[in-house]
Design an enzyme around this catalytic site. Structure first.
Site, PDB file in Angstrom:
ATOM      1  N   SER A  66      -9.189  -3.337 -10.636  1.00 23.58           N
ATOM      2  CA  SER A  66      -9.450  -1.920 -10.730  1.00 23.58           C
ATOM      3  C   SER A  66     -10.045  -1.291  -9.463  1.00 23.58           C
ATOM      4  CB  SER A  66     -10.392  -1.663 -11.908  1.00 23.58           C
ATOM      5  OG  SER A  66     -11.651  -2.246 -11.685  1.00 23.58           O
ATOM      6  N   LYS A 119     -17.146   2.552  -4.916  1.00 29.78           N
ATOM      7  CA  LYS A 119     -16.294   2.670  -6.106  1.00 29.78           C
ATOM      8  C   LYS A 119     -16.931   3.666  -7.075  1.00 29.78           C
ATOM      9  CE  LYS A 119     -14.054  -0.270  -9.634  1.00 29.78           C
ATOM     10  NZ  LYS A 119     -13.916  -1.650 -10.141  1.00 29.78           N
ATOM     11  N   SER A 158     -11.408  -7.617 -10.345  1.00 25.25           N
ATOM     12  CA  SER A 158     -11.215  -6.280  -9.759  1.00 25.25           C
ATOM     13  C   SER A 158     -11.649  -6.090  -8.316  1.00 25.25           C
ATOM     14  CB  SER A 158     -11.919  -5.236 -10.616  1.00 25.25           C
ATOM     15  OG  SER A 158     -11.097  -4.937 -11.718  1.00 25.25           O
TER      16      SER A 158
HETATM   17  N1  GLN Z   1      -7.870  -6.381 -14.788  1.00 22.29           N
HETATM   18  C1  GLN Z   1      -8.932  -6.868 -15.601  1.00 22.29           C
HETATM   19  C2  GLN Z   1      -9.131  -5.928 -16.782  1.00 22.29           C
HETATM   20  O1  GLN Z   1      -8.361  -5.060 -16.928  1.00 22.29           O
HETATM   21  C3  GLN Z   1     -10.198  -6.974 -14.810  1.00 22.29           C
HETATM   22  C4  GLN Z   1     -10.760  -5.655 -14.488  1.00 22.29           C
HETATM   23  C5  GLN Z   1     -12.045  -5.768 -13.746  1.00 22.29           C
HETATM   24  O2  GLN Z   1     -12.339  -6.788 -13.114  1.00 22.29           O
HETATM   25  N2  GLN Z   1     -12.829  -4.714 -13.830  1.00 22.29           N
HETATM   26  O3  GLN Z   1     -10.018  -6.044 -17.554  1.00 22.29           O
END
Ligand code: GLN
Length: 484
Positions: free
Chosen positions: A148, A73, A172
């Site tokens: 994400s 990532k 994410s």
């Molecule tokens: N979707 C969640 C956010 O927008 C979690 C994102 C994540 O786990 N990095 O914060």
């Protein structure tokens, strides 16, 4: 191919790492214009690493990850390789060092095939908040892969890499794994070093594997888990061999089903699939209690959206146009430069989080928002502690819906935030949880989440493995596999 299948072939000299790496690169060439999962393809480096891995393999000197392609990532630092966080702010940032996880994979002779697209600074649930481009779900290209870590999950599902690393602050790793019908594990907070992970919300962030099956997940954990003196929240607990727990016998295990996770508005097909999966766990020998209650669950979303933005606003203060990253050059003064750097460098969602966090931490609001959120965080954690006195694991859906259409939730941040209701509480409590494939609704993947007590990755891997072996959902491949 899975890691363990590829490893078998590599060890028996039926396949070379160079061949395997070329196959992944070819696959990227075939599907990437449609999936768009990779920010950077590190072809030259990958082939060089593959040659080196073949030498290691020839010497019989190998780990299960030697010579196997991995996608990282793009929020994990890779020495000499651009690390963008899918943001204009870091579009040209080339780290001078490797994140600990990358170093550990390199020590195993891994082959880094590229960097995965993500929501900018990991803020989002669909990978549509990438400032570079959006990633598509390989199961239906008109839908999101989740986020994400959407690039990581989509690439594994589309066969562009053998496995990937993701990061999980509120879901994410698990939510995109669920959306793409692959396996994703968020380890216990502190289990995997965050050194070299670009910080979003430091008390919630964790790195973990995204793989094709549970065995691979255990193999990657063996390589990346462990104490890191360079990371102050890294846990000193010894690392077990996570493959040792992979048996199909669930007798004696107590599993709780927290009713608050079957939220209002949840898609019926998702609820049905998870209830059927729970029956299967019972058939496999687990003792299932269906009426567990975690009454603070509905507050987790609010707590998360105070704590995560507060930490994010502190972490993102470093992007000032001076230290590194994007810098606005035509400014009139230093302050003007700093302001314009942020105005043009950050996307809307990142700005929204910075403003939310700044507000929550301001004098006069701190007690009402941040402090209160921290107190409720403690209550949520205690509630889990009490549940784990009675149960070895908790089982829930990973997300309330199947993958949604691209653009569907883009104009409504709260709807987007709601797609993580089932995963956020786990980060708030610092627990380990895994998402595994648990069926399909009209050809769209459904994920099941298994949550454990701190440092009980072995227990949740075991449950996941038993279910996976019984159902074999993980063997299904998206249609685009055939229609090249
Ligand atoms: N979707 C969640 C956010 O927008 C979690 C994102 C994540 O786990 N990095 O914060």
């Amino acid at each position: 191919m899975t890691i363990h299948e590829a490893h078998g072939l590599l060890k028996d000299k039926q396949l070379s790492s160079v061949e395997l790496t070329k196959a992944c690169l070819e696959r990227i060439g075939e599907v990437e214009t449609r999936v768009r999962a990779l920010v950077t393809v590190t072809e030259e480096l990958a082939l060089k690493q593959a040659e080196k891995a073949d030498e290691l393999l020839a010497d019989g000197n190998t780990s299960p990850l030697t010579g196997i392609p991995v996608l990282i990532k793009d929020n994990m630092c890779t020495k000499g390789i651009r690390t963008t966080c899918s943001s204009k702010m870091l579009a040209n940032f080339v780290p001078p060092y490797d994140a600990t996880v990358v170093e550990k994979l390199n020590d195993c002779g891994a082959v880094v095939i590229g960097k995965a697209n993500m929501d900018e600074f990991a803020m989002g649930s669909s990978t549509e908040h990438s400032a570079l481009f959006a990633t598509h779900n390989p199961w239906d290209l008109s839908r999101v892969p989740g986020g994400s870590s959407g690039g990581s999950a989509a690439a594994v599902a589309a066969g562009e890499t053998i496995y990937a690393l993701g990061s999980d602050t509120g879901g994410s790793i698990r939510q995109p794994a669920g959306f793409c019908s692959v396996t994703g594990l968020k380890p216990t907070y502190g289990r995997v070093s965050r050194y070299g992970l670009v910080a979003f919300a430091s008390s919630l962030d964790q790195i973990g594997p995204i793989t094709r099956d549970v065995t691979d997940c255990a193999l990657v954990m063996n390589a990346i888990a462990g104490y890191d003196p360079r990371e102050s929240t890294s846990a000193p607990q010894p690392v077990p061999d996570y493959t040792q727990c992979l048996t199909t016998e669930l007798k004696g295990l107590r599993i709780g089903i927290p009713k608050e996770y079957f939220v209002e508005g949840m898609q019926v097909e998702v609820e049905t699939a998870i209830r059927v999966a729970i029956n299967k766990l019972e058939e496999l020998g687990a003792k299932v209690e269906r009426e567990v209650s975690l009454p603070h669950t509905p507050h987790a979303l609010a707590v998360y959206y105070i704590i995560a933005p507060s930490e994010a606003m502190a972490n993102l203060a470093r992007y000032d146009g001076v230290k590194y990253g994007f810098s606005y050059r035509e400014a009139e003064s230093m302050w003007d430069a700093m302001e314009k750097t942020r105005q043009y460098g950050f996307g809307d969602e990142v700005k929204r989080r910075i403003m939310l966090g700044t507000y929550a931490l301001s004098a006069g609001y701190y007690d009402a928002y941040y402090l209160k959120a921290q107190k409720v965080r403690t209550l949520i954690r205690q509630e889990f502690d009490r549940a784990f006195e009675k149960y070895d694991a908790l089982v829930t859906p990973t997300s309330p819906t199947v993958p949604f259409k691209m653009g569907e939730k883009l104009d409504d941040p709260v709807q987007m935030y709601l797609s993580d209701v089932c995963t956020l509480p786990i980060n708030i409590a610092g627990l380990p949880a895994i998402s595994i494939p648990a069926g399909f609704a009209d050809g769209l993947p459904i994920g099941m989440q298994i949550i454990g007590k701190p440092f009980s990755e072995e227990t949740i891997l075991k449950i996941a493995y038993a279910y996976e072996q019984a159902m074999e959902w993980h063997k299904r491949r998206p249609l685009m596999y055939n229609k090249v």
